[in-house]
Design a protein around this motif. Structure first.
Motif, PDB file in Angstrom:
ATOM      1  N   ARG A 107      -9.253   5.768   3.960  1.00 48.43           N
ATOM      2  CA  ARG A 107      -9.919   4.479   3.813  1.00 48.43           C
ATOM      3  C   ARG A 107      -8.946   3.317   3.922  1.00 48.43           C
ATOM      4  O   ARG A 107      -9.255   2.291   4.522  1.00 48.43           O
ATOM      5  N   TRP A 108      -7.755   3.477   3.336  1.00 47.37           N
ATOM      6  CA  TRP A 108      -6.808   2.366   3.365  1.00 47.37           C
ATOM      7  C   TRP A 108      -6.388   2.033   4.796  1.00 47.37           C
ATOM      8  O   TRP A 108      -6.149   0.857   5.129  1.00 47.37           O
ATOM      9  N   ALA A 109      -6.296   3.064   5.653  1.00 43.41           N
ATOM     10  CA  ALA A 109      -5.903   2.832   7.038  1.00 43.41           C
ATOM     11  C   ALA A 109      -7.034   2.168   7.825  1.00 43.41           C
ATOM     12  O   ALA A 109      -6.797   1.292   8.670  1.00 43.41           O
ATOM     13  N   LEU A 110      -8.266   2.572   7.545  1.00 40.57           N
ATOM     14  CA  LEU A 110      -9.405   1.947   8.211  1.00 40.57           C
ATOM     15  C   LEU A 110      -9.504   0.467   7.847  1.00 40.57           C
ATOM     16  O   LEU A 110      -9.853  -0.373   8.686  1.00 40.57           O
ATOM     17  N   ASP A 111      -9.160   0.151   6.600  1.00 40.79           N
ATOM     18  CA  ASP A 111      -9.283  -1.229   6.129  1.00 40.79           C
ATOM     19  C   ASP A 111      -8.096  -2.101   6.508  1.00 40.79           C
ATOM     20  O   ASP A 111      -8.195  -3.330   6.496  1.00 40.79           O
ATOM     21  N   ALA A 112      -6.958  -1.499   6.838  1.00 46.85           N
ATOM     22  CA  ALA A 112      -5.736  -2.261   7.090  1.00 46.85           C
ATOM     23  C   ALA A 112      -5.834  -3.055   8.384  1.00 46.85           C
ATOM     24  O   ALA A 112      -6.413  -2.596   9.380  1.00 46.85           O
ATOM     25  N   SER A 113      -5.255  -4.228   8.383  1.00 46.34           N
ATOM     26  CA  SER A 113      -5.127  -5.013   9.607  1.00 46.34           C
ATOM     27  C   SER A 113      -3.984  -4.460  10.444  1.00 46.34           C
ATOM     28  O   SER A 113      -3.180  -3.636   9.975  1.00 46.34           O
ATOM     29  N   LEU A 114      -3.880  -4.920  11.692  1.00 46.33           N
ATOM     30  CA  LEU A 114      -2.785  -4.495  12.558  1.00 46.33           C
ATOM     31  C   LEU A 114      -1.444  -4.843  11.929  1.00 46.33           C
ATOM     32  O   LEU A 114      -0.518  -4.015  11.901  1.00 46.33           O
ATOM     33  N   ASP A 115      -1.307  -6.050  11.402  1.00 48.91           N
ATOM     34  CA  ASP A 115      -0.040  -6.450  10.793  1.00 48.91           C
ATOM     35  C   ASP A 115       0.272  -5.614   9.559  1.00 48.91           C
ATOM     36  O   ASP A 115       1.432  -5.232   9.334  1.00 48.91           O
ATOM     37  N   GLU A 116      -0.748  -5.311   8.763  1.00 48.16           N
ATOM     38  CA  GLU A 116      -0.522  -4.509   7.559  1.00 48.16           C
ATOM     39  C   GLU A 116      -0.098  -3.091   7.912  1.00 48.16           C
ATOM     40  O   GLU A 116       0.801  -2.514   7.274  1.00 48.16           O
ATOM     41  N   LEU A 117      -0.738  -2.519   8.930  1.00 48.56           N
ATOM     42  CA  LEU A 117      -0.388  -1.151   9.312  1.00 48.56           C
ATOM     43  C   LEU A 117       1.001  -1.110   9.944  1.00 48.56           C
ATOM     44  O   LEU A 117       1.781  -0.172   9.694  1.00 48.56           O
ATOM     45  N   THR A 118       1.329  -2.115  10.739  1.00 51.46           N
ATOM     46  CA  THR A 118       2.674  -2.192  11.312  1.00 51.46           C
ATOM     47  C   THR A 118       3.723  -2.239  10.212  1.00 51.46           C
ATOM     48  O   THR A 118       4.728  -1.519  10.256  1.00 51.46           O
ATOM     49  N   ALA A 119       3.476  -3.072   9.206  1.00 49.10           N
ATOM     50  CA  ALA A 119       4.417  -3.186   8.090  1.00 49.10           C
ATOM     51  C   ALA A 119       4.558  -1.860   7.355  1.00 49.10           C
ATOM     52  O   ALA A 119       5.656  -1.483   6.922  1.00 49.10           O
ATOM     53  N   ARG A 120       3.462  -1.141   7.218  1.00 48.98           N
ATOM     54  CA  ARG A 120       3.523   0.153   6.532  1.00 48.98           C
ATOM     55  C   ARG A 120       4.356   1.144   7.316  1.00 48.98           C
ATOM     56  O   ARG A 120       5.190   1.858   6.744  1.00 48.98           O
ATOM     57  N   PHE A 121       4.159   1.194   8.628  1.00 45.53           N
ATOM     58  CA  PHE A 121       4.941   2.120   9.439  1.00 45.53           C
ATOM     59  C   PHE A 121       6.429   1.767   9.401  1.00 45.53           C
ATOM     60  O   PHE A 121       7.290   2.656   9.337  1.00 45.53           O
ATOM     61  N   ILE A 122       6.742   0.488   9.450  1.00 46.00           N
ATOM     62  CA  ILE A 122       8.145   0.070   9.367  1.00 46.00           C
ATOM     63  C   ILE A 122       8.740   0.487   8.027  1.00 46.00           C
ATOM     64  O   ILE A 122       9.869   0.995   7.955  1.00 46.00           O
ATOM     65  N   ALA A 123       7.982   0.295   6.948  1.00 44.85           N
ATOM     66  CA  ALA A 123       8.452   0.719   5.634  1.00 44.85           C
ATOM     67  C   ALA A 123       8.610   2.236   5.568  1.00 44.85           C
ATOM     68  O   ALA A 123       9.547   2.747   4.932  1.00 44.85           O
TER      69      ALA A 123
END
Length: 338
Positions: A107-123
């Motif tokens: 659910r968190w991935a479905l709700d995440a924006s592109l910028d939020e998901l990018t930041a998560r992958f970088i982290a």
């Protein structure tokens, strides 16, 4: 210095030995039916299963489990168990990070924006997957659906692309039955990704060898990474928990390893041998459908059965080593500082 990020820290690329670049170590049984699928059971199964690799010269396994599927928790919290598997087997283990097909995404991935998901992958690459301290060594397997890329899957693939540009990690994709490979490449190219750092996955599941060659012509790497998985099923529509009562559709597929070996030998003879890698993508959910391959020899199938099939087709020993050692090591090697 150039290095490969493992679950125990950075290592020199020269130390990797032979490499299994697409596996799922905590998905070796179909489900948590026998013991509740607790952490210790997952570790024990992985440690036992991996023993067949070591005598064959394999020293590295890449766990490409996305968030929430094939043995990875939805928040990535069990990724730390890979450390124990690495310590007990002596194998280098590289952890991937990704979000899978839309119908399997947390659910968190479905709700995440592109910028939020990018930041998560970088982290995930710089700090640790899901904040748990195990740094990702590759982005993958980043997935697209059968014959389409949904808006969510496009978001995830773009996030992986932007994170790759930021961190230097390579990208390994999932194509469903080999479809949408060219579309994946177009999307990644639009994000400025170095296509030499991209592996398009499951190209051995596409029925048309000419399509595989068109993919290679784009300058990417490809993975023949379902070796031994000659029979598999694919469920259409949503995940099981979201289905309506009554009949539903699925498809069953067959791809012989004889044809896989033919394809690899042809590609090597045509000069593509430096951009092909091999793996099993072994999961317990499909072992029962392949009792004579994965079910009989497990992880040792690649070295014991498939590499000799390539030698019989004229692929030299040096060319085989490129497929299982040199090529995946190049993909895993990170040039940026650790």
């Amino acid at each position: 210095m150039p290095h490969v990020q493992t679950v125990l820290g950075p290592v020199a690329p020269q130390s990797l030995g032979r490499i299994m670049p697409h596996e799922h170590l905590f998905s070796l049984v179909p489900g948590p039916w026998l013991t509740g699928g607790d952490r210790d059971t997952q570790i024990e199964l992985a440690v036992d299963a991996l023993q067949g690799l070591i005598p064959a010269g394999f020293r590295t396994v890449v766990d490409l489990s996305p968030y929430g599927v094939v043995g990875r928790d939805a928040d990535g919290s069990n990724v730390d168990a890979l450390r124990e598997v690495s310590r007990r087997t002596g194998l280098h283990i590289v952890a991937g990070t990704a979000v899978y097909l839309e119908s399997f995404s947390p659910r968190w991935a479905l709700d995440a924006s592109l910028d939020e998901l990018t930041a998560r992958f970088i982290a995930d690459a710089n700090v640790g997957i899901g904040g748990h301290g195990i740094r990702a060594g590759i982005f993958g397997e980043q997935a697209t659906s059968l014959g389409e890329i949904t808006p969510h899957e496009e978001k995830c693939l773009r996030a992986a692309a932007r994170a790759s540009n930021e961190t230097g990690l390579a990208i390994s994709t999932h194509t469903t039955h080999g479809t949408m490979a060219l579309e994946q490449i177009g999307l990644l190219r639009s994000e400025g990704v170095d296509l030499g750092r991209v592996v398009i996955g499951h190209m051995d599941t596409h029925a048309d060898p000419s399509y595989v060659r068109r993919v290679l012509d784009e300058g990417v790497n490809i993975a023949v990474d379902t070796v031994g998985k000659q029979v598999w099923e694919f469920f259409l529509g949503p995940a099981s928990s979201d289905r309506e009562e009554g009949e539903f559709e699925k498809r069953a597929y067959f791809r012989s390893d004889e044809r896989r070996a033919d394809l690899v030998a042809e590609l090597v003879a045509e000069g593509h041998g430096d951009r092909v890698s091999l793996a099993l993508d072994l999961t317990g959910a499909e072992v029962w459908m392949n009792p004579g391959t994965h079910g009989q020899t497990g992880y040792s199938y690649l070295a014991r059965i498939f590499l000799p099939m390539l030698r019989d087709r004229g692929v030299s020993a040096d060319q085989c080593e490129r497929l299982v050692t040199t090529n995946p090591a190049r993909i895993l090697t990170i040039e940026t500082a650790s």
